[in-house]
Scaffold this motif. Sequence first.
Motif, PDB file in Angstrom:
ATOM      1  N   ALA A   5       0.858  -1.187   0.000  1.00 53.30           N
ATOM      2  CA  ALA A   5       0.000   0.000   0.000  1.00 53.30           C
ATOM      3  C   ALA A   5       0.894   1.236   0.000  1.00 53.30           C
ATOM      4  N   PRO A   6       0.895   2.012  -1.086  1.00 53.95           N
ATOM      5  CA  PRO A   6       1.756   3.205  -1.143  1.00 53.95           C
ATOM      6  C   PRO A   6       1.522   4.175   0.011  1.00 53.95           C
ATOM      7  N   ALA A   7       0.292   4.252   0.521  1.00 58.85           N
ATOM      8  CA  ALA A   7       0.012   5.168   1.634  1.00 58.85           C
ATOM      9  C   ALA A   7       0.855   4.832   2.855  1.00 58.85           C
ATOM     10  N   CYS A   8       1.146   3.542   3.058  1.00 58.86           N
ATOM     11  CA  CYS A   8       1.982   3.147   4.206  1.00 58.86           C
ATOM     12  C   CYS A   8       3.373   3.752   4.087  1.00 58.86           C
ATOM     13  N   ASP A   9       3.923   3.719   2.885  1.00 56.38           N
ATOM     14  CA  ASP A   9       5.251   4.312   2.675  1.00 56.38           C
ATOM     15  C   ASP A   9       5.241   5.797   2.991  1.00 56.38           C
ATOM     16  N   ARG A  10       4.147   6.452   2.650  1.00 55.69           N
ATOM     17  CA  ARG A  10       4.074   7.904   2.827  1.00 55.69           C
ATOM     18  C   ARG A  10       3.872   8.312   4.284  1.00 55.69           C
ATOM     19  N   ASN A  11       3.130   7.515   5.057  1.00 57.52           N
ATOM     20  CA  ASN A  11       2.755   8.004   6.390  1.00 57.52           C
ATOM     21  C   ASN A  11       3.524   7.381   7.544  1.00 57.52           C
ATOM     22  N   GLN A  12       4.287   6.323   7.301  1.00 53.87           N
ATOM     23  CA  GLN A  12       4.846   5.570   8.419  1.00 53.87           C
ATOM     24  C   GLN A  12       5.842   6.371   9.263  1.00 53.87           C
ATOM     25  N   ALA A  13       6.639   7.229   8.653  1.00 55.12           N
ATOM     26  CA  ALA A  13       7.599   8.013   9.430  1.00 55.12           C
ATOM     27  C   ALA A  13       6.888   9.019  10.336  1.00 55.12           C
ATOM     28  N   TYR A  14       5.785   9.583   9.854  1.00 56.91           N
ATOM     29  CA  TYR A  14       5.028  10.544  10.651  1.00 56.91           C
ATOM     30  C   TYR A  14       4.327   9.843  11.813  1.00 56.91           C
ATOM     31  N   ILE A  15       3.822   8.646  11.559  1.00 57.40           N
ATOM     32  CA  ILE A  15       3.173   7.870  12.622  1.00 57.40           C
ATOM     33  C   ILE A  15       4.201   7.458  13.669  1.00 57.40           C
ATOM     34  N   LEU A  16       5.381   7.055  13.216  1.00 58.00           N
ATOM     35  CA  LEU A  16       6.453   6.687  14.155  1.00 58.00           C
ATOM     36  C   LEU A  16       6.750   7.835  15.112  1.00 58.00           C
ATOM     37  N   ILE A  18       4.820  10.151  16.227  1.00 59.51           N
ATOM     38  CA  ILE A  18       3.774  10.242  17.240  1.00 59.51           C
ATOM     39  C   ILE A  18       3.905   9.109  18.252  1.00 59.51           C
ATOM     40  N   LEU A  19       4.108   7.892  17.765  1.00 62.49           N
ATOM     41  CA  LEU A  19       4.170   6.737  18.659  1.00 62.49           C
ATOM     42  C   LEU A  19       5.381   6.778  19.579  1.00 62.49           C
ATOM     43  N   GLN A  20       6.449   7.429  19.133  1.00 63.81           N
ATOM     44  CA  GLN A  20       7.627   7.543  20.003  1.00 63.81           C
ATOM     45  C   GLN A  20       7.331   8.342  21.265  1.00 63.81           C
ATOM     46  N   GLY A  21       6.293   9.155  21.222  1.00 62.19           N
ATOM     47  CA  GLY A  21       5.876   9.886  22.412  1.00 62.19           C
ATOM     48  C   GLY A  21       4.834   9.153  23.241  1.00 62.19           C
ATOM     49  N   SER A 183      -3.049  17.312  13.603  1.00 65.12           N
ATOM     50  CA  SER A 183      -3.070  17.345  12.145  1.00 65.12           C
ATOM     51  C   SER A 183      -1.847  16.615  11.597  1.00 65.12           C
ATOM     52  N   MET A 184      -2.077  15.827  10.545  1.00 66.89           N
ATOM     53  CA  MET A 184      -1.013  15.064   9.905  1.00 66.89           C
ATOM     54  C   MET A 184      -1.009  15.360   8.406  1.00 66.89           C
ATOM     55  N   PRO A 185       0.025  14.943   7.683  1.00 65.93           N
ATOM     56  CA  PRO A 185       0.065  15.199   6.238  1.00 65.93           C
ATOM     57  C   PRO A 185      -1.120  14.566   5.508  1.00 65.93           C
ATOM     58  N   ALA A 186      -1.428  15.108   4.348  1.00 64.17           N
ATOM     59  CA  ALA A 186      -2.481  14.595   3.455  1.00 64.17           C
ATOM     60  C   ALA A 186      -3.848  14.614   4.125  1.00 64.17           C
ATOM     61  N   ASN A 187      -4.071  15.615   4.978  1.00 63.36           N
ATOM     62  CA  ASN A 187      -5.376  15.824   5.631  1.00 63.36           C
ATOM     63  C   ASN A 187      -5.821  14.636   6.481  1.00 63.36           C
ATOM     64  N   ASN A 188      -4.860  13.977   7.107  1.00 63.52           N
ATOM     65  CA  ASN A 188      -5.132  12.923   8.071  1.00 63.52           C
ATOM     66  C   ASN A 188      -4.979  13.465   9.485  1.00 63.52           C
ATOM     67  N   ARG A 189      -5.402  12.648  10.466  1.00 66.90           N
ATOM     68  CA  ARG A 189      -5.332  13.036  11.868  1.00 66.90           C
ATOM     69  C   ARG A 189      -4.690  11.912  12.678  1.00 66.90           C
ATOM     70  N   SER A 190      -3.987  12.301  13.733  1.00 69.25           N
ATOM     71  CA  SER A 190      -3.540  11.365  14.769  1.00 69.25           C
ATOM     72  C   SER A 190      -4.345  11.676  16.019  1.00 69.25           C
ATOM     73  N   ILE A 191      -5.112  10.679  16.496  1.00 67.11           N
ATOM     74  CA  ILE A 191      -5.996  10.877  17.638  1.00 67.11           C
ATOM     75  C   ILE A 191      -5.672   9.811  18.686  1.00 67.11           C
ATOM     76  N   CYS A 192      -5.691  10.240  19.934  1.00 68.95           N
ATOM     77  CA  CYS A 192      -5.336   9.308  21.015  1.00 68.95           C
ATOM     78  C   CYS A 192      -6.283   9.459  22.198  1.00 68.95           C
ATOM     79  N   TRP A 193      -6.647   8.316  22.774  1.00 69.12           N
ATOM     80  CA  TRP A 193      -7.400   8.270  24.023  1.00 69.12           C
ATOM     81  C   TRP A 193      -6.622   7.426  25.038  1.00 69.12           C
ATOM     82  N   LYS A 194      -6.929   7.642  26.317  1.00 67.83           N
ATOM     83  CA  LYS A 194      -6.320   6.825  27.385  1.00 67.83           C
ATOM     84  C   LYS A 194      -7.425   6.179  28.194  1.00 67.83           C
ATOM     85  N   LYS A 195      -7.228   4.908  28.524  1.00 65.37           N
ATOM     86  CA  LYS A 195      -8.204   4.192  29.339  1.00 65.37           C
ATOM     87  C   LYS A 195      -8.157   4.708  30.775  1.00 65.37           C
TER      88      LYS A 195
END
Length: 196
Positions: A5-16, A18-21, A183-195
């Motif tokens: 999936a080409p989208a994975c190549d494009r977004n994985q560094a940006y997701i990383l 966020i997840l590092q935090g 806000s993330m590239p290509a009009n995507n969002r990173s959203i997080c909740w905590k239990k």
Amino acid sequence: MKQHAPACDRNQAYILEILQGLLPGKKKLLEIGSGTGQHAAYLAPHFPNLTWFPTDLEENLASINAWCNDSPATNIESARTLDLASGQWPVNSCDAVVCINTIHIISWELVEKLFTGVGNVLSDEGIFYVYGPYEYENKSLVESNQNFNAWLRQRDPASGIRKFEKVNELAEKNDMVFQFDKSMPANNRSICWKKK
């Protein structure tokens, strides 16, 4: 066997980034809707103290395992079946859940089952992270997301970009507290909740 999936190549560094935090100190991560397997293969090596559990429908497991077997990571479990419609989850508990580009693909009924299931398996103080496009009340979708939403609904009328407010209600109903919406590239969002 590997799907791509080409989208994975494009977004994985940006997701990383966020997840590092979010993931330091976490031990067991459930990925819902692992798709091709590219995200698990790319992300998991950056969190060696975390066990990564990729999941998806049965027909996608071969690609996920192919990607993960070629990854330098030693902390990825074999992909497991998770069919949200069944209500059968492959883990009983975890302290992190990641769901990337899935909520707009599945029906609203399955989105509800997704949040119920996450609420059941996520431990106290555990985090639930989602990535993808979202709609907001009193705010029009940008043109690219309008086009994407039309394509989704043409492909499957039960799918489509979800309203953040409705999704957040599901999180609250399942004892999760909103943490952030970035806000993330290509009009995507990173959203997080905590239990709670």
